[in-house]
Design a protein around this motif. Structure first.
Motif, mmCIF file in Angstrom:
data_model
loop_
_atom_site.group_PDB
_atom_site.id
_atom_site.type_symbol
_atom_site.label_atom_id
_atom_site.label_comp_id
_atom_site.label_asym_id
_atom_site.label_seq_id
_atom_site.Cartn_x
_atom_site.Cartn_y
_atom_site.Cartn_z
ATOM 1 N N GLU A 119 0.849 -1.185 0.000
ATOM 2 C CA GLU A 119 0.000 0.000 0.000
ATOM 3 C C GLU A 119 0.885 1.235 0.000
ATOM 4 O O GLU A 119 1.817 1.350 0.810
ATOM 5 C CB GLU A 119 -0.885 -0.004 1.252
ATOM 6 C CG GLU A 119 -1.942 1.066 1.273
ATOM 7 C CD GLU A 119 -3.305 0.557 0.804
ATOM 8 O OE1 GLU A 119 -4.272 1.311 0.843
ATOM 9 O OE2 GLU A 119 -3.370 -0.607 0.395
ATOM 10 N N ILE A 139 -0.724 -4.462 2.142
ATOM 11 C CA ILE A 139 -2.185 -4.371 2.126
ATOM 12 C C ILE A 139 -2.787 -5.269 3.193
ATOM 13 O O ILE A 139 -3.707 -4.881 3.920
ATOM 14 C CB ILE A 139 -2.720 -4.724 0.721
ATOM 15 C CG1 ILE A 139 -2.374 -3.593 -0.251
ATOM 16 C CG2 ILE A 139 -4.222 -4.955 0.746
ATOM 17 C CD1 ILE A 139 -2.692 -3.894 -1.691
ATOM 18 N N ILE A 143 -2.727 -3.794 6.882
ATOM 19 C CA ILE A 143 -3.527 -2.634 7.278
ATOM 20 C C ILE A 143 -4.524 -3.029 8.374
ATOM 21 O O ILE A 143 -5.116 -4.108 8.334
ATOM 22 C CB ILE A 143 -4.264 -2.049 6.051
ATOM 23 C CG1 ILE A 143 -3.247 -1.383 5.108
ATOM 24 C CG2 ILE A 143 -5.334 -1.054 6.463
ATOM 25 C CD1 ILE A 143 -3.828 -0.966 3.787
ATOM 26 N N ILE A 202 -7.976 -2.381 10.103
ATOM 27 C CA ILE A 202 -9.277 -1.769 9.792
ATOM 28 C C ILE A 202 -10.082 -1.683 11.093
ATOM 29 O O ILE A 202 -10.677 -2.654 11.555
ATOM 30 C CB ILE A 202 -10.030 -2.585 8.726
ATOM 31 C CG1 ILE A 202 -9.148 -2.752 7.479
ATOM 32 C CG2 ILE A 202 -11.343 -1.894 8.361
ATOM 33 C CD1 ILE A 202 -9.749 -3.656 6.418
ATOM 34 N N GLU A 229 -12.350 2.124 9.425
ATOM 35 C CA GLU A 229 -11.310 3.095 9.068
ATOM 36 C C GLU A 229 -9.966 2.388 8.904
ATOM 37 O O GLU A 229 -9.556 1.599 9.769
ATOM 38 C CB GLU A 229 -11.187 4.177 10.140
ATOM 39 C CG GLU A 229 -10.157 5.235 9.805
ATOM 40 C CD GLU A 229 -10.074 6.336 10.855
ATOM 41 O OE1 GLU A 229 -9.234 7.227 10.702
ATOM 42 O OE2 GLU A 229 -10.847 6.281 11.833
ATOM 43 N N ASN A 230 -9.259 2.687 7.811
ATOM 44 C CA ASN A 230 -7.950 2.097 7.556
ATOM 45 C C ASN A 230 -6.878 2.814 8.366
ATOM 46 O O ASN A 230 -6.688 4.038 8.234
ATOM 47 C CB ASN A 230 -7.598 2.182 6.072
ATOM 48 C CG ASN A 230 -8.380 1.195 5.237
ATOM 49 O OD1 ASN A 230 -9.188 0.436 5.762
ATOM 50 N ND2 ASN A 230 -8.151 1.195 3.934
ATOM 51 N N PHE A 267 -2.698 2.733 9.215
ATOM 52 C CA PHE A 267 -1.487 2.234 8.570
ATOM 53 C C PHE A 267 -0.391 1.992 9.606
ATOM 54 O O PHE A 267 0.079 2.932 10.265
ATOM 55 C CB PHE A 267 -1.026 3.218 7.508
ATOM 56 C CG PHE A 267 -2.061 3.430 6.433
ATOM 57 C CD1 PHE A 267 -2.341 2.421 5.525
ATOM 58 C CD2 PHE A 267 -2.776 4.614 6.350
ATOM 59 C CE1 PHE A 267 -3.306 2.595 4.539
ATOM 60 C CE2 PHE A 267 -3.742 4.796 5.378
ATOM 61 C CZ PHE A 267 -4.016 3.783 4.469
ATOM 62 N N SER A 323 -2.804 -5.719 13.741
ATOM 63 C CA SER A 323 -4.231 -5.766 14.075
ATOM 64 C C SER A 323 -4.498 -6.841 15.121
ATOM 65 O O SER A 323 -3.869 -7.896 15.127
ATOM 66 C CB SER A 323 -5.058 -6.058 12.823
ATOM 67 O OG SER A 323 -4.737 -7.338 12.307
#
Length: 624
Positions: free
Chosen positions: A491, A506, A509, A511, A515-516, A518, A539
């Motif tokens: 990304e 990608i 990321i 979420i 909302e993404n 980084f 995450s």
């Protein structure tokens, strides 16, 4: 102005972009020759007495042969280009005698040494395909890798770090122990014909004891054919004109941060032109000396290191077989290196070694050091500032790429503004197309995140004998059906000047509530904390938001942070959604002491995500 200066300036004159799509300059034509042809005509003929290779952990004349000038050095191996080339030719003739032919896969499992360097050029000169293999592989990984690409000749050292390769092979493939050299037959490796061992032991007696583990193996020193009037020389000369610049000459395996490694097929054109491009971005000349730290099995050491310097007549220094900050600092100072390569982990180790020596009263001089490449994983801004301040790396460049693109597609130059050199990976390289796309495949406006796609001479031929995996990442797009695009899985965000900022994989990321977030941006904030040495954001599953941020932290020795302090540090610099809900301190409360990484220094976030999920289920690490 020199042609190099013109090339640099032309990259900076760029109209403002509205869409995230760029094409590199074409003012210099691509090199159409093969690697050995270019090396002979542009390097050896023009710079025969310039230093080519210094391997500080090897003795002079490790492979015998004619008496060596050795650049007048008595303590370790030191070759000029003429002597380097004599060894390459003698090894190429020896490979032909051994039965290696055009298209054969020749695998190497070694640290950074002169044999690796010789094989890189000797294989290319006879059309054999060099297969670079991670020396950290265990037996089943090594055997599987050799089988995937049908290796016919395997070159190994007896030992490296904790691995004993001859014993490993003998135990995993016991049938080899009773066989004679040259006629190997092993059901698990039907293509394997020969195992060759490069001596990295401290004595001949030690080496002979090691060779008893696998009597079918051949001593590397026996391969060299120093006579230039035999049939091998005639065959070597005949092979040269048959080589094509789109022949595959190197199989490099992807890092495997998320799955099983794949063999990337790279050609003369891929590697030669990428090496030239990288060196030009660094302003490399025949006066430069690079301390090449990254491992040679990886594209960082093999291309950004070896080829970027040698294609410009520069000198390569191997401070040690494997990463060791003490030997790196010694090499940079004593060999008066002008360049130093590394991933963040390497540079942090070097800075710690320098600081330790300063505290002991030792005076170190880095006045010759000016450039190098930082790559492999995102470079924290605070680390970049320390490298400039403490090591004089004022012209340090940042490079971005992947094994499948030879590898570099974006790179900063010393002419770029400092802010661009710490926050971006620079502009697109010459003769390269790049764009950032959304999930539908449309090019996104500047300033908008999306997947980075790359096209041009640098894209691999494909994964070795794996059409499905190749088709999954190398695609033609509707608006340009003549171009094959490499989908990087990274990304990125491009600005209106064409500078690219990497914001993560990608799949990495986070979420949070749609909302993404980084990870790289969060990690940059964490790395700015004076007590934090290393940080990684991943995450963590959450019943309310779907995912939240988890942070893995390595603190400076002797310092202590609380989970809430880590959270508040992020809140002070970013939107509060980026603040970690979970924090784990490496080396504390039963947590492992190191982040899981590939051999090239990339954090294996898929492993961290699994660890995070397990710890979160136990409620360990929650920020109150």
């Amino acid at each position: 102005m020199s042609s190099r200066g013109s090339a640099v300036v032309s990259r900076t004159l760029h109209r403002s972009l509205t869409l995230s799509s760029v094409t590199g300059t074409t003012d210099r034509a691509l090199e159409l020759r093969t690697l050995p042809d270019y090396f002979a005509r542009e390097v050896v003929e023009k710079h025969p007495t310039r230093p080519a290779l210094i391997s500080r952990h090897e003795k002079p004349r490790p492979f015998g042969g004619p008496m060596s000038h050795n650049l007048g050095v008595t303590g370790h191996l030191a070759w000029d280009f003429d002597e380097f080339n004599r060894h390459i030719d003698a090894l190429a003739r020896g490979l032909l005698t051994l039965g290696v032919r055009k298209g054969d896969r020749v695998a190497v499992v070694m640290g950074n040494n002169s044999a690796y360097a010789l094989l890189q050029w000797a294989c290319a000169s006879i059309g054999a395909i060099l297969v670079t293999i991670n020396p950290a592989y265990r037996a089943h990984e090594l055997i599987n890798t050799l089988k995937i690409v049908g290796v016919s000749h395997l070159f190994v050292v007896p030992r490296l770090r904790s691995s004993n390769y001859l014993s490993m092979l003998g135990e995993a493939l016991p049938s080899l122990r009773g066989q004679a050299p040259g006629s190997l037959q092993e059901e698990k490796l039907p293509d394997l014909r020969e195992i060759v061992v490069v001596d990295n032991t401290e004595s001949l007696a030690h080496f002979q004891r090691e060779m008893e583990e696998l009597r079918c193996a051949v001593d590397f020193r026996e391969l060299f054919s120093w006579r230039e009037d035999g049939w091998e020389q005639k065959l070597h000369k005949e092979i040269g004109p048959t080589l094509k610049n789109d022949d595959v000459i190197n199989l490099q395996f992807t890092s495997g941060t998320t799955g099983a490694p794949k063999a990337v097929s790279l050609t003369h054109s891929n590697l030669l032109n990428n090496g030239l491009s990288i060196g030009r971005s660094m302003h490399i000349t025949e006066q430069d000396v690079l301390c090449n730290v990254p491992p040679l099995f990886h594209c960082f050491g093999l291309v950004l290191g070896n080829l970027a310097l040698w294609t410009h007549g520069g000198c390569i220094v191997y401070p040690s077989e494997a990463f060791d900050p003490k030997y790196i600092v010694d090499a940079v100072v004593e060999e008066k290196c002008t360049a130093l390569h590394g991933v963040p982990t390497h540079f942090m180790g070097v800075l710690a070694e320098v600081e330790k020596r300063h505290h002991s009263g030792e005076k170190l001089h880095f006045s010759r050091l000016r450039t190098g490449i930082a790559a492999g994983s995102p470079i924290p801004i605070e680390l970049m500032k320390k490298l400039v301040a403490n090591l004089n790396l004022h012209d340090l460049t940042i490079a971005y790429g992947m094994t499948e693109t030879s590898p570099v597609s974006f790179q900063t130059t010393p002419a770029d503004p400092l802010i661009k050199r710490v926050e971006t990976v620079g502009k697109v390289s010459p003769h390269v197309k790049a764009k950032v796309i959304d999930h539908e495949g449309s090019t996104v406006p500047v300033g908008t995140p999306g997947e980075i796609c790359v096209a041009g001479y640098l894209v691999q031929k494909g994964y070795w004998e794996d059409e499905d995996q190749t088709a999954a990442v190398m695609k033609k797009h509707d608006e340009d059906e003549d171009t094959v695009w490499m989908h990087t899985g990274d990304e990125g965000i491009m600005d209106e000047e064409g500078y690219l900022r990497i914001v993560g994989r990608i799949k990495d990321i986070i979420i949070r509530g749609g909302e993404n977030l980084f990870p790289v941006q969060i990690e940059n904030v964490l790395h700015a904390h004076p007590a934090i040495v290393e940080a990684s954001a991943v995450s963590v599953p959450d019943s309310k938001y779907g995912e939240v941020v988890g942070a893995w932290i390595l603190c400076q020795r002797g310092t202590k942070l609380s989970k809430e302090e880590v959270r508040q540090w992020v809140v002070q610099s970013m939107n509060p959604q980026n603040a970690p809900s979970w924090v784990w301190f490496l080396g504390e409360d039963g947590i492992t002491e190191e982040l899981p990484k590939t051999a090239s220094g990339k954090v294996q976030k898929h492993i961290l995500r699994e660890w995070s999920k397990d710890l979160a289920k136990k409620k360990q690490g929650a920020v109150s």
